[in-house]
Design a protein around this motif. Structure first.
Motif, PDB file in Angstrom:
ATOM      1  N   HIS A  39      -8.147 -11.368   3.273  1.00  0.00           N
ATOM      2  CA  HIS A  39      -9.072 -11.526   3.278  1.00  0.00           C
ATOM      3  C   HIS A  39      -9.402 -12.225   2.074  1.00  0.00           C
ATOM      4  O   HIS A  39      -8.600 -11.555   0.676  1.00  0.00           O
ATOM      5  CB  HIS A  39     -10.354 -10.813   2.498  1.00  0.00           C
ATOM      6  CG  HIS A  39     -12.082 -10.786   2.732  1.00  0.00           C
ATOM      7  ND1 HIS A  39     -13.028  -9.956   1.381  1.00  0.00           N
ATOM      8  CD2 HIS A  39     -12.580 -11.715   2.260  1.00  0.00           C
ATOM      9  CE1 HIS A  39     -13.721 -10.269   1.610  1.00  0.00           C
ATOM     10  NE2 HIS A  39     -13.756 -12.156   2.705  1.00  0.00           N
ATOM     11  N   SER A  41     -11.443 -15.312  -0.757  1.00  0.00           N
ATOM     12  CA  SER A  41     -12.743 -15.717  -1.196  1.00  0.00           C
ATOM     13  C   SER A  41     -12.044 -16.346  -1.922  1.00  0.00           C
ATOM     14  O   SER A  41     -11.659 -16.738  -3.817  1.00  0.00           O
ATOM     15  CB  SER A  41     -13.109 -14.318  -1.430  1.00  0.00           C
ATOM     16  OG  SER A  41     -14.480 -14.645  -2.757  1.00  0.00           O
ATOM     17  N   SER A  55      -7.673 -12.167  -3.322  1.00  0.00           N
ATOM     18  CA  SER A  55      -6.922 -11.880  -2.150  1.00  0.00           C
ATOM     19  C   SER A  55      -7.070 -10.797  -2.030  1.00  0.00           C
ATOM     20  O   SER A  55      -6.805  -9.742  -3.527  1.00  0.00           O
ATOM     21  CB  SER A  55      -6.008 -12.984  -2.011  1.00  0.00           C
ATOM     22  OG  SER A  55      -6.412 -14.563  -2.175  1.00  0.00           O
ATOM     23  N   SER A 102     -18.459  -6.815   1.665  1.00  0.00           N
ATOM     24  CA  SER A 102     -17.494  -7.045   1.511  1.00  0.00           C
ATOM     25  C   SER A 102     -16.656  -6.435   0.367  1.00  0.00           C
ATOM     26  O   SER A 102     -16.843  -5.635  -0.519  1.00  0.00           O
ATOM     27  CB  SER A 102     -17.770  -8.241   0.684  1.00  0.00           C
ATOM     28  OG  SER A 102     -16.506  -9.082  -0.002  1.00  0.00           O
ATOM     29  N   ARG A 105     -16.143  -8.479  -3.425  1.00  0.00           N
ATOM     30  CA  ARG A 105     -16.867  -9.148  -4.210  1.00  0.00           C
ATOM     31  C   ARG A 105     -18.286  -7.909  -3.625  1.00  0.00           C
ATOM     32  O   ARG A 105     -18.836  -7.664  -2.635  1.00  0.00           O
ATOM     33  CB  ARG A 105     -17.385 -10.385  -3.574  1.00  0.00           C
ATOM     34  CG  ARG A 105     -16.169 -11.193  -4.298  1.00  0.00           C
ATOM     35  CD  ARG A 105     -16.586 -12.342  -4.425  1.00  0.00           C
ATOM     36  NE  ARG A 105     -15.734 -13.642  -4.200  1.00  0.00           N
ATOM     37  CZ  ARG A 105     -15.425 -14.045  -5.469  1.00  0.00           C
ATOM     38  NH1 ARG A 105     -15.378 -13.487  -6.670  1.00  0.00           N
ATOM     39  NH2 ARG A 105     -14.293 -14.936  -5.218  1.00  0.00           N
ATOM     40  N   VAL A 110     -20.294  -9.562   4.713  1.00  0.00           N
ATOM     41  CA  VAL A 110     -19.715 -10.370   5.431  1.00  0.00           C
ATOM     42  C   VAL A 110     -20.652 -11.040   7.077  1.00  0.00           C
ATOM     43  O   VAL A 110     -20.299  -9.663   7.478  1.00  0.00           O
ATOM     44  CB  VAL A 110     -18.113 -10.445   5.789  1.00  0.00           C
ATOM     45  CG1 VAL A 110     -17.625 -11.405   6.760  1.00  0.00           C
ATOM     46  CG2 VAL A 110     -17.318  -9.241   4.237  1.00  0.00           C
ATOM     47  N   SER A 122     -17.223 -14.188   7.609  1.00  0.00           N
ATOM     48  CA  SER A 122     -17.383 -15.354   6.313  1.00  0.00           C
ATOM     49  C   SER A 122     -18.391 -15.076   5.580  1.00  0.00           C
ATOM     50  O   SER A 122     -19.651 -14.602   6.491  1.00  0.00           O
ATOM     51  CB  SER A 122     -17.455 -16.565   6.421  1.00  0.00           C
ATOM     52  OG  SER A 122     -17.530 -17.490   5.177  1.00  0.00           O
ATOM     53  N   THR A 123     -18.456 -14.871   4.366  1.00  0.00           N
ATOM     54  CA  THR A 123     -20.035 -14.286   4.224  1.00  0.00           C
ATOM     55  C   THR A 123     -20.377 -15.308   3.552  1.00  0.00           C
ATOM     56  O   THR A 123     -20.554 -15.804   2.408  1.00  0.00           O
ATOM     57  CB  THR A 123     -19.684 -13.742   2.188  1.00  0.00           C
ATOM     58  OG1 THR A 123     -18.157 -12.379   2.938  1.00  0.00           O
ATOM     59  CG2 THR A 123     -20.957 -13.233   1.648  1.00  0.00           C
ATOM     60  N   THR A 130     -19.503 -18.240  -3.822  1.00  0.00           N
ATOM     61  CA  THR A 130     -18.398 -18.021  -3.475  1.00  0.00           C
ATOM     62  C   THR A 130     -17.709 -17.934  -2.095  1.00  0.00           C
ATOM     63  O   THR A 130     -19.191 -18.496  -1.300  1.00  0.00           O
ATOM     64  CB  THR A 130     -17.724 -16.612  -3.330  1.00  0.00           C
ATOM     65  OG1 THR A 130     -19.284 -15.805  -2.574  1.00  0.00           O
ATOM     66  CG2 THR A 130     -18.582 -16.048  -4.644  1.00  0.00           C
ATOM     67  N   ASP A 132     -15.665 -18.019   1.621  1.00  0.00           N
ATOM     68  CA  ASP A 132     -14.322 -16.940   2.334  1.00  0.00           C
ATOM     69  C   ASP A 132     -13.809 -16.812   3.588  1.00  0.00           C
ATOM     70  O   ASP A 132     -14.811 -17.700   4.610  1.00  0.00           O
ATOM     71  CB  ASP A 132     -14.733 -15.080   2.000  1.00  0.00           C
ATOM     72  CG  ASP A 132     -15.676 -15.007   2.332  1.00  0.00           C
ATOM     73  OD1 ASP A 132     -17.086 -15.487   2.841  1.00  0.00           O
ATOM     74  OD2 ASP A 132     -15.890 -13.755   2.801  1.00  0.00           O
ATOM     75  N   LEU A 283     -12.940 -21.060   6.979  1.00  0.00           N
ATOM     76  CA  LEU A 283     -12.754 -22.045   5.846  1.00  0.00           C
ATOM     77  C   LEU A 283     -12.001 -23.253   5.291  1.00  0.00           C
ATOM     78  O   LEU A 283     -10.669 -23.859   5.579  1.00  0.00           O
ATOM     79  CB  LEU A 283     -11.934 -20.795   5.106  1.00  0.00           C
ATOM     80  CG  LEU A 283     -12.301 -21.352   3.447  1.00  0.00           C
ATOM     81  CD1 LEU A 283     -13.321 -20.354   2.545  1.00  0.00           C
ATOM     82  CD2 LEU A 283     -10.803 -19.778   2.679  1.00  0.00           C
TER      83      LEU A 283
END
Length: 533
Positions: A39, A41, A55, A102, A105, A110, A122-123, A130, A132, A283
């Motif tokens: 992960h 971000s 990370s 997540s 965070r 996510v 991905s969030t 943010t 990620d 990303l």
């Protein structure tokens, strides 16, 4: 207009696409056991500066009941890695959409997808700055060998020192003829600090790896150097089926994403073919900031990819986008994909068509650093009247799962046991055809075509979102499928009924098809047949 209306319905998709082999619908129970995960971000300020990179790399165990625990190494900013443990929740819907708390965070979720032994996402729905990328691969449950049975294709996206000053991405092959040793690695990529981001190729010699019997390992690509597209050490994880490698660095300030897929053999464009379609995520970092996305990809072996993405972008928030890209594959599974406005970039299809990876490496997009990857959806089935939760599609473009429906849109539904026999309705389109009805948010939908495996219907104009339920009734009711709703969800009908080929476009003067032999000219009025407006 009668004959022209007839043309429209003649072009509509009576695809009767082959349904995948029976499996099951999905739930929290479908996600259980130990996975390896990565992960990354990126936290930005309002001007797009990277201020809070994070990370996490390790193992995640899902309990099959909506809870997970993890243990791993976490890097925040430019600091050294620290051991990290934690827990969270998740929820899997029948199509494979996953809401995952997540691990990086607190309070974020996510927007993930569950494929065949892969979780990715991905969030996209958080309101902060943010962006990620998350991936998890099912860990082996039996001992694996010490040699990597490749070859593999790999992509990396790196932010050395937790900064975008030296951001880089790369695409390369990995092969091993001797256990523990990689052949010379030819790396195609670009970096912000090298030639102003113009793509280049570098060779990495004497790269080595180790692999333990539990699927954990490491790789060394030489001493870490910002003058090299690929360097330093990586933790590696091998998936249970041997088809994927996942990993990254845990050196101080390292925020990188490494993912590889076993190369397809004897590939052609026709090898990339569904259903099942693929889930995908990616990303990107560029001068305007960053964006992350999760979505779905469909291919029908014709050289076209239809991507449906849920984006989150700095300054734009969350939004949906569906587009078509062309691709070309070589026999080793590698190839190129054409992204709108960005030119060609490298892509690779994994063994058996189960996975894919790609990167943005092109001189027309020298400031864009992006990777993406995908995994095949789990094939779904059910008894009785069954509506496939992954196969409520735009009736023109066949955009894959996650693409919204819109009021008045012509949609195609796929499943089994949905009608006693095939029947087409003349206009005006009835809400009961051959004893079959379709309810969208509880309201009857007009029907054009019904069969045991496919129904073509029109979304009632009163349909409102953000989501809608879809139910097929054929003596008994089907399972309920929930899909997103948008004000518009355009799709142009294709002459070859693929959803991606030449559009159904006519010269207004004589209703002849617009094509290369009879092209449209500047100033001419043409007729475009589409739905979802």
């Amino acid at each position: 207009m009668g004959h022209r209306t007839g043309f429209v319905w003649g072009v509509l998709t009576l695809l009767a696409a082959a349904m995948p082999a029976p499996a099951q619908t999905l739930s929290n129970q479908s996600l259980s056991g130990q996975y390896f995960f990565r992960h990354v971000s990126l936290g930005l300020d309002g001007s797009g500066n990277l201020t809070d990179p994070r990370s996490l790399l390790g193992t995640m165990t899902f309990d099959g009941k909506g809870g997970y625990t993890y243990i791993g190494q976490q890097v925040i900013g430019a600091a050294a890695a620290t051991s990290q443990t934690g827990s969270g929740t998740y929820a899997v819907d029948p199509a494979g959409f996953v809401s995952l708390a997540s691990p990086l965070r607190s309070g974020a979720t996510v927007n993930a997808r569950l494929g065949s032994s892969v979780v990715l996402g991905s969030t996209t729905e958080s309101t902060d700055n943010t962006f990620d990328l998350f991936a998890a691969i099912l860990a082996p449950t039996a001992s694996v060998g010490s040699a990597l049975a490749g070859p593999y294709w790999a992509v990396t996206l790196e932010f050395p020192g937790g900064s975008r000053t030296n951001v880089r991405d790369a695409f390369f092959g990995l092969s091993s003829t001797v256990a523990g040793q990689f052949a010379t690695v030819s790396v195609n990529g670009h970096a912000a600090n090298l030639a102003s981001g113009i793509p280049t190729t570098q060779q990495v010699s004497n790269a080595t790896y180790t692999m333990s019997t539990d699927g954990t390992g490491s790789a060394s690509f030489g001493a870490a150097s910002n003058s090299q597209l690929l360097s330093g050490n990586r933790t590696l994880y091998l998936s249970s089926d041997g088809n994927m490698l996942l990993g990254g660095s845990t050196a101080p300030g390292s925020h990188d994403f490494f993912i590889a897929v076993k190369a397809a053999a004897n590939a052609t464009n026709t090898t990339w073919n569904g259903p099942p379609d693929h889930w995908g995520a990616g990303l990107r970092s560029d001068s305007s900031g960053a964006l992350g996305y999760a979505g779905a990809v469909s291919a029908r072996g014709l050289g076209f990819l239809t991507w449906t993405r849920r984006y989150k972008q700095l300054g734009a928030g969350a939004y949906d986008f569906t587009g078509v890209q062309t691709y070309s594959l070589n026999s080793d599974g590698s190839g190129t994909v054409l992204a709108a406005g960005a030119g060609l970039g490298p892509v690779a299809l994994g063994a058996g068509g189960k996975t894919f990876i790609g990167a943005v490496v092109n001189s027309n997009d020298a400031g864009g650093y992006e990777i993406f990857f995908g995994a095949q959806m789990s094939a779904l089935s059910g008894t009785g009247v069954f509506l496939n939760p992954q196969r409520v599609l735009n009736g023109a473009s066949n955009a894959p799962a996650g693409n919204p429906i819109a009021p008045g849109e012509f949609i195609a539904l796929f499943g089994t046991g949905m009608a006693p026999s095939a029947k087409v309705a003349p206009p005006p389109y009835l809400t009961n055809l051959n004893g079959v009805t379709v309810l969208i948010n509880g309201k009857l939908a007009p029907l054009y075509y019904v069969s045991a495996t496919q129904i073509n219907a029109i979304v009632p104009y009163s349909t409102q979102g953000p989501t809608a339920t879809v139910v097929v009734q054929n003596g008994t009711s089907s399972n309920t499928v929930t899909v997103p709703v948008a004000v518009t969800a355009p799709g142009v009908f294709a002459l070859d009924q693929s959803g991606t080929g030449a559009g159904a476009v006519l010269h207004s003067a004589n209703y002849a098809v617009v094509n290369a032999a009879n092209p449209a000219v500047p100033g001419e009025t043409v007729l475009v047949y589409l739905t979802g407006l």
